[in-house]
Design an enzyme around this catalytic site. Structure first.
Site: not given
Length: 226
Positions: A96, A98, A121, A161, A215
């Site tokens: 997580h 910001h 991709d 958020h 790749y």
């Protein structure tokens, strides 16, 4: 247990990537990793400076978000991470942040359209927006799961958020967070300059398939050097 110790070291080390790529400010943001074969996860403690995030500082919680091992209170997002692990057994890591550009898209509740080959991709299409949810319970986790279910993207912009990403392990989830911010920044600049051009869905599908299957270096035992 050596495996658990190694995972705590890995999660602690990966947090440096969040500061390295400018994805977090102060003590915000967190990384967790599922403990293989056990209903446990390793996660960042709440409100601890990034410079202090050693392996010993990491905490271990069960998949209900209850503290099992550690000297600190777990992240305020622990319930969200735990819900993702319960609902998505294929996920081994959750991140997580910001990060500024991606969170700006989240503030507008606007998905990031797929207008870059790098986005095709990594994300296989747009980066979607999840619902608004308050921090502390598992509503954020529910929003992450419901938004990403059946979606190629390992990233979701939770409205008002920030960014949550998932991966087969914590490193993959960190990579998705880095790439999400990179895509969000470029998409913003492209829009500021004019009207970005879309990529046809068939081309997005082709790019995604190539990147996911071909790749990088081939995975085979190293040849003996003579």
């Amino acid at each position: 247990m050596n495996e658990l110790r190694e995972l705590r070291e890995t999660v602690a080390r990966l947090h440096a990537e969040l500061t390295r790529y400018g994805l977090v400010a102060w003590t915000a943001g967190n990384i967790s990793a599922r403990v293989p074969g056990r209903d446990l996860m390793v996660i960042k403690p709440s409100g601890i400076d990034y410079d202090e995030l050693s392996a010993d500082a990491m905490v271990v919680c069960d998949l209900e978000g209850v503290l099992v091992e550690g000297d600190h209170a777990p992240s305020s997002d622990t319930a969200a991470h735990a819900y993702v692990y319960r609902a998505m057994p294929e996920v081994g890591g959750v991140v997580h942040t910001h990060s500024s550009y991606a969170t700006a898209w989240a503030a507008r509740a606007e998905p990031i359209p797929c207008q870059l080959t790098a986005q095709a991709d990594e994300f296989g299409g747009e980066i979607p927006v999840g619902p608004f949810a308050l921090i502390g319970g598992d509503d954020i986790g529910k929003g992450i799961v419901s938004t990403l279910a059946g979606h190629r993207s390992p990233a979701v912009l939770m409205r008002n958020h920030g960014v949550f990403t998932i991966g087969r392990d914590a490193r993959a989830a960190v990579k998705a967070a880095v790439m999400c911010e990179d895509v969000a920044r470029t998409a913003h600049l492209a829009r500021a300059l004019g009207r970005p051009l879309p990529i046809a869905q068939a081309d997005i599908d082709s790019l995604y398939h190539r990147y996911q299957t071909a790749y990088g270096q081939p995975h085979h035992p190293a040849k003996e050097i003579r």
